[in-house]
Design an enzyme around this catalytic site. Structure first.
Site, PDB file in Angstrom:
ATOM      1  CE1 TYR A  22      -3.325  -2.867   0.397  1.00 11.64           C
ATOM      2  CE2 TYR A  22      -2.092  -3.456   2.353  1.00 11.64           C
ATOM      3  CZ  TYR A  22      -3.036  -3.767   1.395  1.00 11.64           C
ATOM      4  OH  TYR A  22      -3.668  -4.973   1.448  1.00 11.64           O
ATOM      5  CE1 TYR A 154      -7.869  -5.855   1.991  1.00 10.04           C
ATOM      6  CE2 TYR A 154      -7.405  -7.887   3.173  1.00 10.04           C
ATOM      7  CZ  TYR A 154      -7.063  -6.949   2.225  1.00 10.04           C
ATOM      8  OH  TYR A 154      -5.914  -7.108   1.498  1.00 10.04           O
ATOM      9  CG  ASP A 255     -11.935 -14.105   3.949  1.00  5.27           C
ATOM     10  OD1 ASP A 255     -11.049 -14.717   4.591  1.00  5.27           O
ATOM     11  OD2 ASP A 255     -11.689 -13.130   3.207  1.00  5.27           O
ATOM     12  CE  LYS A 284      -3.869 -11.489   6.740  1.00  2.00           C
ATOM     13  NZ  LYS A 284      -5.075 -10.983   6.072  1.00  2.00           N
TER      14      LYS A 284
HETATM   15  C1  LIG Z   1      -5.405 -10.874   4.664  1.00  2.03           C
HETATM   16  C2  LIG Z   1      -6.775 -11.257   4.248  1.00  2.03           C
HETATM   17  C3  LIG Z   1      -7.041 -11.666   2.915  1.00  2.03           C
HETATM   18  C4  LIG Z   1      -5.979 -11.654   1.844  1.00  2.03           C
HETATM   19  O1  LIG Z   1      -4.955 -12.551   2.085  1.00  2.03           O
HETATM   20  P1  LIG Z   1      -3.529 -12.348   1.339  1.00  2.03           P
HETATM   21  O2  LIG Z   1      -2.745 -13.543   1.756  1.00  2.03           O
HETATM   22  O3  LIG Z   1      -2.981 -11.060   1.852  1.00  2.03           O
HETATM   23  O4  LIG Z   1      -3.806 -12.297  -0.120  1.00  2.03           O
HETATM   24  C5  LIG Z   1      -8.330 -12.034   2.611  1.00  2.03           C
HETATM   25  N1  LIG Z   1      -9.301 -12.027   3.536  1.00  2.03           N
HETATM   26  C6  LIG Z   1      -9.080 -11.666   4.817  1.00  2.03           C
HETATM   27  C7  LIG Z   1     -10.191 -11.702   5.808  1.00  2.03           C
HETATM   28  C8  LIG Z   1      -7.815 -11.257   5.218  1.00  2.03           C
HETATM   29  O5  LIG Z   1      -7.603 -10.855   6.481  1.00  2.03           O
END
Ligand SMILES: *Cc1c(COP(=O)(O)O)cnc(C)c1O
Length: 434
Positions: A22, A154, A255, A284
């Site tokens: 960013y 997000y 997600d 993550k």
């Molecule tokens: C970090 C994140 C993503 C994206 O993951 P990247 O490995 O950075 O591409 C998608 N969804 C959520 C909820 C996240 O916290």
């Protein structure tokens, strides 16, 4: 081995050539040079504001839950390195990926049975979206192509994930005209423990019913909205989504990239609601912060639906799909987590955050302090001055990365009580000076 770069030389090359997250090119802020990391501490190549070591309050963006340089994860990586770092996944398979997939199926909600290993969170969300759209196409419902989400979310930085990130004030507002147009519900009412709002539940039900013919899926972050604003909501809304999706023939995607692997106090946040999605993304903390890897899980109904269609394959296959090194470390990281009383550790850190962050509530300019699981958030009533907030934290010997109006922390689960207290002092200092 090449000559090591001096910290100053490294910073000059970084500034000339290297993009950071960013950021503009060249970057506006000078990044700190990290030389090594061990336990919860990042060791700097040169002292910053008198500190040579910083306690990592960010777990490298939710991922390094066991801390750095962990002997068990190192051993898993080394052992796999001596066998093979990588081999293509088309037409070949191997034990680390198979073990990992089977373990993920075991520990996630029961109906999730099939695993697509992807190389980042954003890609796993792309795959989730592709699965949902293709499921409906295969079922003879090609008009079901849109997604519904609630505001404040997000889901990553590639194209489909961007289209379901918060459309206002978020990082991706710039692209609103170019992205697929999705359906947005209002932000879920705040508060994990708040009494569910009946009017909001009705709003969700009505919106899903109204758009059912064009909706492939509803996609949300369960319980905690992370990079969209660090907001918590009642698990009851997840049950509302599940019921409405079932009633109107819409798939449900969770997600769990940020919330997975214990961060909210349950292994997966969906467990707070007792709800199972049709498709789920994890990432993550999957590899304990060692290597980039994510996964998309789906039900047998979704997998069979896709595989019965006019194009009976899921046309996705990243070059580094199922990377053995990442898979082996992920397996080790999961066993390391489940082999300890992680729930107790997350509770302990949560209690430390509650105690240590309470004083922030009395600071001028602080709107709210909130804690859930091992996540602590101080929300300001103004945009944080990132430079002074970061400096204030570093002076306390802590690494934080505030954004927007938020100073927050999600420490590694191995953070000791003294270091949790230190992180809290740093969050308070950053909130005061940012
Ligand atoms: C970090 C994140 C993503 C994206 O993951 P990247 O490995 O950075 O591409 C998608 N969804 C959520 C909820 C996240 O916290």
């Amino acid at each position: 081995m090449p000559e090591p770069l001096s910290p100053a030389g490294l910073r000059a090359l970084d500034r000339a050539h290297v993009w950071h997250p960013y950021g503009p090119m060249p970057g506006r802020q000078e990044p700190l040079v990290v030389e090594s990391a061990s336990g919860v501490r990042l060791r700097l190549a040169e002292p910053a504001h008198g500190q040579h070591e910083l306690v990592d309050g960010m777990s490298s963006w939710w991922s390094a839950v066991h801390g750095y340089n962990h002997p068990v994860l190192n051993e898993a990586a080394r052992d796999q390195l001596d066998r093979m770092s990588h081999v293509m996944f088309g037409g070949l398979t191997h034990e680390p990926a198979v073990r990992l997939a089977a373990r993920l199926v075991e520990i996630t909600p029961e109906p999730l049975q099939h695993v697509f290993l992807a190389d980042s969170g954003s890609v796993s969300v792309e795959v989730a979206v592709k699965m949902c759209l293709q499921y409906w196409r295969s079922a003879g419902r090609p008009a079901k192509q849109r997604l519904l989400t609630w505001r404040g979310g997000y889901h990553g930085d590639t194209w489909q994930p961007m289209s379901v990130c918060d459309p206002e004030g978020g990082m991706h507002e710039l692209w609103s005209g170019a992205l697929p147009r999705q359906v947005f519900a209002d932000e879920p009412p705040a508060g994990f423990d708040a009494e569910p709002d009946a009017a909001y539940a009705t709003h969700l039900r009505e919106l899903i019913a109204h758009h059912a013919d064009e909706l492939a899926a509803v996609i949300v972050e369960p319980v905690v909205q992370g990079a969209g604003g660090m907001r918590f909501h009642s698990p009851a809304y997840l049950r509302v989504l599940r019921e409405a999706c079932d009633a109107h023939g819409v798939l449900l995607v969770f997600d769990e990239i940020a919330t997975g692997f214990g961060r909210t106090g349950r292994l997966f946040a969906a467990e707070h609601a007792g709800v199972s999605p049709d498709v789920m993304c994890v990432g993550k903390a999957l590899t304990g912060g060692y290597l980039t890897m994510a996964a998309t899980l789906c039900t047998t109904a979704v997998a069979e639906g896709i595989s019965r269609g006019e194009v009976p394959v899921l046309a996705h296959g990243p070059t580094f799909m199922g990377n053995p090194l990442a898979s082996a470390v992920a397996c080790a990281s999961i066993e390391l987590l489940l082999g300890q009383d992680w729930e107790q550790e997350v509770k302990r850190i949560g209690a430390g955050l509650r105690d240590g962050l309470a004083p922030a509530g009395d600071l001028p300019g602080v709107r709210e302090v909130r804690v859930l699981g091992a996540i602590g958030v101080v929300q300001l009533d103004h945009e944080v001055d990132m430079e002074s907030a970061t400096r204030a934290a570093v002076r306390e010997g802590v690494w934080l990365r505030p954004f927007r109006d938020l100073v927050y922390t999600m420490p590694p689960y191995v953070t000791g009580d003294d270091d949790v207290a230190r992180i809290c002092r740093a969050v308070c200092a950053a909130a005061r000076e940012g």
